[in-house]
Motif scaffolding. Structure first.
Motif, PDB file in Angstrom:
ATOM      1  N   ALA A 169      60.307  70.623  89.196  1.00  0.00           N
ATOM      2  CA  ALA A 169      59.471  69.292  89.470  1.00  0.00           C
ATOM      3  C   ALA A 169      58.753  68.451  88.162  1.00  0.00           C
ATOM      4  CB  ALA A 169      58.250  69.844  90.322  1.00  0.00           C
ATOM      5  N   ASP A 170      59.187  67.478  88.207  1.00  0.00           N
ATOM      6  CA  ASP A 170      58.801  66.571  87.148  1.00  0.00           C
ATOM      7  C   ASP A 170      57.299  66.137  87.227  1.00  0.00           C
ATOM      8  OD1 ASP A 170      60.955  66.599  85.324  1.00  0.00           O
ATOM      9  OD2 ASP A 170      61.998  65.349  87.007  1.00  0.00           O
ATOM     10  N   ILE A 171      56.948  65.693  88.579  1.00  0.00           N
ATOM     11  CA  ILE A 171      55.578  65.245  89.015  1.00  0.00           C
ATOM     12  C   ILE A 171      55.374  65.968  90.358  1.00  0.00           C
ATOM     13  CG2 ILE A 171      54.419  63.382  89.663  1.00  0.00           C
ATOM     14  CD1 ILE A 171      56.240  61.543  87.781  1.00  0.00           C
ATOM     15  N   ILE A 172      54.108  66.222  90.471  1.00  0.00           N
ATOM     16  CA  ILE A 172      53.841  67.208  91.645  1.00  0.00           C
ATOM     17  C   ILE A 172      52.598  65.989  92.473  1.00  0.00           C
ATOM     18  CG2 ILE A 172      52.719  68.878  92.797  1.00  0.00           C
ATOM     19  CD1 ILE A 172      53.506  70.451  90.501  1.00  0.00           C
ATOM     20  N   GLU A 173      53.011  65.584  93.722  1.00  0.00           N
ATOM     21  CA  GLU A 173      52.087  65.071  94.529  1.00  0.00           C
ATOM     22  C   GLU A 173      51.363  66.155  95.539  1.00  0.00           C
ATOM     23  OE1 GLU A 173      53.732  62.124  97.046  1.00  0.00           O
ATOM     24  OE2 GLU A 173      54.460  60.928  95.484  1.00  0.00           O
ATOM     25  N   LEU A 174      50.235  66.120  95.471  1.00  0.00           N
ATOM     26  CA  LEU A 174      49.411  67.289  96.178  1.00  0.00           C
ATOM     27  C   LEU A 174      48.763  66.619  97.228  1.00  0.00           C
ATOM     28  CD1 LEU A 174      48.488  70.308  96.238  1.00  0.00           C
ATOM     29  CD2 LEU A 174      46.677  69.603  94.664  1.00  0.00           C
ATOM     30  N   GLY A 175      49.009  66.788  98.364  1.00  0.00           N
ATOM     31  CA  GLY A 175      48.510  66.097  99.646  1.00  0.00           C
ATOM     32  C   GLY A 175      47.051  66.916 100.029  1.00  0.00           C
ATOM     33  N   MET A 176      46.109  65.924 100.246  1.00  0.00           N
ATOM     34  CA  MET A 176      44.733  66.326 100.738  1.00  0.00           C
ATOM     35  C   MET A 176      44.666  66.331 102.115  1.00  0.00           C
ATOM     36  SD  MET A 176      42.567  63.656  98.208  1.00  0.00           S
ATOM     37  CE  MET A 176      43.795  61.889  98.589  1.00  0.00           C
ATOM     38  N   PRO A 177      44.317  67.542 102.763  1.00  0.00           N
ATOM     39  CA  PRO A 177      44.531  67.505 104.064  1.00  0.00           C
ATOM     40  C   PRO A 177      43.844  66.893 104.929  1.00  0.00           C
ATOM     41  CG  PRO A 177      44.505  69.715 103.227  1.00  0.00           C
ATOM     42  CD  PRO A 177      44.123  68.516 101.992  1.00  0.00           C
ATOM     43  N   PHE A 178      44.241  65.945 105.830  1.00  0.00           N
ATOM     44  CA  PHE A 178      43.251  65.159 106.787  1.00  0.00           C
ATOM     45  C   PHE A 178      43.790  65.362 108.131  1.00  0.00           C
ATOM     46  CE2 PHE A 178      42.716  60.724 108.072  1.00  0.00           C
ATOM     47  CZ  PHE A 178      41.311  60.757 108.303  1.00  0.00           C
ATOM     48  N   ALA A 192      69.332  58.522  95.735  1.00  0.00           N
ATOM     49  CA  ALA A 192      68.222  58.006  95.239  1.00  0.00           C
ATOM     50  C   ALA A 192      68.126  57.790  93.906  1.00  0.00           C
ATOM     51  CB  ALA A 192      67.094  58.443  96.094  1.00  0.00           C
ATOM     52  N   ALA A 193      68.367  58.880  93.178  1.00  0.00           N
ATOM     53  CA  ALA A 193      68.059  58.979  91.650  1.00  0.00           C
ATOM     54  C   ALA A 193      69.278  58.007  90.895  1.00  0.00           C
ATOM     55  CB  ALA A 193      68.406  60.317  91.184  1.00  0.00           C
ATOM     56  N   ARG A 194      70.217  57.529  91.565  1.00  0.00           N
ATOM     57  CA  ARG A 194      70.914  56.548  91.132  1.00  0.00           C
ATOM     58  C   ARG A 194      70.443  55.126  91.029  1.00  0.00           C
ATOM     59  NH1 ARG A 194      75.158  60.191  92.690  1.00  0.00           N
ATOM     60  NH2 ARG A 194      75.432  58.899  94.840  1.00  0.00           N
ATOM     61  N   ILE A 195      69.736  55.075  91.878  1.00  0.00           N
ATOM     62  CA  ILE A 195      69.042  53.664  92.097  1.00  0.00           C
ATOM     63  C   ILE A 195      67.378  53.472  91.430  1.00  0.00           C
ATOM     64  CG2 ILE A 195      67.883  52.265  93.865  1.00  0.00           C
ATOM     65  CD1 ILE A 195      69.943  53.536  96.031  1.00  0.00           C
ATOM     66  N   ALA A 196      66.883  54.449  91.488  1.00  0.00           N
ATOM     67  CA  ALA A 196      65.498  54.495  91.004  1.00  0.00           C
ATOM     68  C   ALA A 196      65.038  55.208  89.986  1.00  0.00           C
ATOM     69  CB  ALA A 196      64.328  54.900  92.385  1.00  0.00           C
ATOM     70  N   ASP A 197      63.844  55.145  89.470  1.00  0.00           N
ATOM     71  CA  ASP A 197      63.378  55.919  88.413  1.00  0.00           C
ATOM     72  C   ASP A 197      62.906  57.379  88.675  1.00  0.00           C
ATOM     73  OD1 ASP A 197      63.345  53.768  86.133  1.00  0.00           O
ATOM     74  OD2 ASP A 197      62.232  52.964  87.727  1.00  0.00           O
ATOM     75  N   ALA A 198      62.768  57.526  90.057  1.00  0.00           N
ATOM     76  CA  ALA A 198      62.152  58.880  90.539  1.00  0.00           C
ATOM     77  C   ALA A 198      62.535  58.829  91.901  1.00  0.00           C
ATOM     78  CB  ALA A 198      60.595  58.900  90.295  1.00  0.00           C
ATOM     79  N   VAL A 199      62.429  59.994  92.458  1.00  0.00           N
ATOM     80  CA  VAL A 199      62.861  60.637  93.559  1.00  0.00           C
ATOM     81  C   VAL A 199      61.831  61.553  94.255  1.00  0.00           C
ATOM     82  CG1 VAL A 199      64.423  61.527  95.267  1.00  0.00           C
ATOM     83  CG2 VAL A 199      65.437  60.360  93.220  1.00  0.00           C
ATOM     84  N   VAL A 200      61.174  61.158  95.412  1.00  0.00           N
ATOM     85  CA  VAL A 200      60.235  61.806  96.019  1.00  0.00           C
ATOM     86  C   VAL A 200      60.568  62.501  97.170  1.00  0.00           C
ATOM     87  CG1 VAL A 200      57.757  61.788  97.010  1.00  0.00           C
ATOM     88  CG2 VAL A 200      58.792  59.860  95.576  1.00  0.00           C
ATOM     89  N   VAL A 201      60.398  64.037  97.228  1.00  0.00           N
ATOM     90  CA  VAL A 201      60.761  64.882  98.416  1.00  0.00           C
ATOM     91  C   VAL A 201      59.651  65.477  98.900  1.00  0.00           C
ATOM     92  CG1 VAL A 201      62.109  66.857  99.087  1.00  0.00           C
ATOM     93  CG2 VAL A 201      62.987  65.241  97.541  1.00  0.00           C
ATOM     94  N   ARG A 236      63.486  58.924  80.711  1.00  0.00           N
ATOM     95  CA  ARG A 236      64.449  57.787  80.220  1.00  0.00           C
ATOM     96  C   ARG A 236      65.231  58.295  79.022  1.00  0.00           C
ATOM     97  NH1 ARG A 236      59.844  54.745  81.766  1.00  0.00           N
ATOM     98  NH2 ARG A 236      59.095  54.981  79.771  1.00  0.00           N
ATOM     99  N   ALA A 237      64.585  59.250  78.217  1.00  0.00           N
ATOM    100  CA  ALA A 237      65.263  59.735  77.003  1.00  0.00           C
ATOM    101  C   ALA A 237      66.291  60.636  77.187  1.00  0.00           C
ATOM    102  CB  ALA A 237      63.988  60.399  76.162  1.00  0.00           C
ATOM    103  N   GLN A 238      66.143  61.252  78.449  1.00  0.00           N
ATOM    104  CA  GLN A 238      67.441  62.322  78.891  1.00  0.00           C
ATOM    105  C   GLN A 238      68.282  61.392  79.719  1.00  0.00           C
ATOM    106  OE1 GLN A 238      65.223  65.558  80.619  1.00  0.00           O
ATOM    107  NE2 GLN A 238      64.236  65.804  78.782  1.00  0.00           N
ATOM    108  N   GLN A 239      68.160  60.293  80.122  1.00  0.00           N
ATOM    109  CA  GLN A 239      68.933  59.479  81.049  1.00  0.00           C
ATOM    110  C   GLN A 239      68.988  59.802  82.349  1.00  0.00           C
ATOM    111  OE1 GLN A 239      72.646  58.598  78.658  1.00  0.00           O
ATOM    112  NE2 GLN A 239      71.598  57.421  77.421  1.00  0.00           N
ATOM    113  N   ARG A 240      67.937  60.151  82.950  1.00  0.00           N
ATOM    114  CA  ARG A 240      67.946  60.605  84.344  1.00  0.00           C
ATOM    115  C   ARG A 240      66.751  60.400  85.013  1.00  0.00           C
ATOM    116  NH1 ARG A 240      64.163  64.865  85.144  1.00  0.00           N
ATOM    117  NH2 ARG A 240      63.379  66.074  83.407  1.00  0.00           N
ATOM    118  N   GLY A 241      66.611  60.497  86.251  1.00  0.00           N
ATOM    119  CA  GLY A 241      65.513  60.212  87.056  1.00  0.00           C
ATOM    120  C   GLY A 241      64.449  61.325  86.829  1.00  0.00           C
ATOM    121  N   ALA A 242      63.271  61.092  87.657  1.00  0.00           N
ATOM    122  CA  ALA A 242      62.302  62.117  88.014  1.00  0.00           C
ATOM    123  C   ALA A 242      62.222  62.683  89.256  1.00  0.00           C
ATOM    124  CB  ALA A 242      60.890  61.778  87.429  1.00  0.00           C
ATOM    125  N   LEU A 243      62.049  64.053  89.186  1.00  0.00           N
ATOM    126  CA  LEU A 243      61.763  64.514  90.648  1.00  0.00           C
ATOM    127  C   LEU A 243      60.520  64.489  91.045  1.00  0.00           C
ATOM    128  CD1 LEU A 243      62.959  66.021  93.404  1.00  0.00           C
ATOM    129  CD2 LEU A 243      62.699  68.247  91.984  1.00  0.00           C
TER     130      LEU A 243
END
Length: 279
Positions: free
Chosen positions: A57-66, A238-247, A24-31
């Motif tokens: 990458a600002d945030i990392i989602e780590l998949g749990m294999p299933f 997506a980054a123009r709409i939301a606070d974060a974008v998930v890839v 937010r301070a950098q006026q951008r979304g998170a990846l």
């Protein structure tokens, strides 16, 4: 009884909260980048995980294999199968997190997956181990809020965010109770279907933006858009709409087809697009 939460109860001193504050301070979304733990093997997975923050990458989602990932398309299904074939377990995934935390105590890590492995591991035991390892949040695809109150309360006690998933078909009357169990951010699924099944339709960006605004009225949490973000163009939209974008699927496919360096190159492209989207 379904728990409620006021804005004053939102976690304000966590890696996730600090990450969104920086953005937010950098006026951008998170990846937000999704990778499968142990795919295609443990060493490669560790190498990619450790280099993702430097690539943007600002945030990392780590998949749990299933073995039965009902919300995932072919790319992530195959990634899970490769990881399981290589011997990846929930315990090894937590060890991977501990290894990561030895050299990075800043980047938020979120575990994403399904309830069955947690039940087999032991829910309370898992939550305690995840918190100890350095996990910041959980996305559990198949845990509805009607059955999630106990796990949510335990997770909050340990400082773990329960990140809610909201689909286009989620009825409005369910949102207050669903979001009351949410922390960290809201994961807004862009379209009905499984991961990687099609690209994000930016022709309907106005409608998606209105839905994101409506979510914010229910809870003062950042909103991330996921499903269908595959390239710089869709990430920027997506980054123009939301606070974060998930890839996720696009990154998993690039890793499978071309290796770690190519996956990191894609991450850099996506990060540049997200950072410049609002300029």
């Amino acid at each position: 009884m379904i728990p409620t939460v006021s804005d004053t109860e939102i976690q304000t001193d966590s890696r996730l909260a600090r990450c969104f504050e920086r953005c937010r301070a950098q006026q951008r979304g998170a990846l937000v980048t999704y990778v499968m733990a142990g795919d295609p093997d443990l060493d490669t997975s560790r190498a990619l995980l450790e280099q993702l923050p430097a690539a943007g990458a600002d945030i990392i989602e780590l998949g749990m294999p299933f073995s039965d990932p009902m919300a995932d398309g072919v790319a992530i299904q195959r990634a899970g199968q490769r990881a399981l074939k290589g011997g990846q377990t929930l315990a090894r995934t937590l060890d991977l997190v501990r290894d990561f935390r030895r050299q990075d105590d800043r980047t938020p890590l979120v575990l994403m997956g399904y309830l069955n492995p947690l039940v087999r591991y032991g829910e309370r035991r898992f939550l305690e181990a995840a918190a100890e390892a350095g996990i910041d949040g959980l996305i559990l695809v198949d845990l509805p809020y009607e059955h999630g109150a106990t796990l949510t309360a335990q997770a909050r006690d340990l400082g773990l965010a329960r990140i809610p998933l909201v689909a286009p078909t989620t009825p409005g009357e369910r949102l207050p109770a669903l979001l009351a169990q949410g922390d960290g951010f809201v994961y807004r699924i862009a379209f009905n279907g499984v991961t990687g099944s099609r690209a994000l339709d930016l022709d309907h960006a106005d409608a998606l933006e209105r839905q994101v605004i409506a979510l914010r009225r229910h809870r003062a949490l950042p909103v991330a858009i996921g499903f269908g973000v595959r390239d710089a163009g869709s990430a920027s939209g997506a980054a123009r709409i939301a606070d974060a974008v998930v890839v996720g699927s696009a990154l998993v496919e690039r890793l499978a087809d071309e290796g770690v360096d190519a996956a990191l190159a894609l991450t850099r492209e996506l990060a540049k697009a997200v950072r410049e989207a609002r300029s």
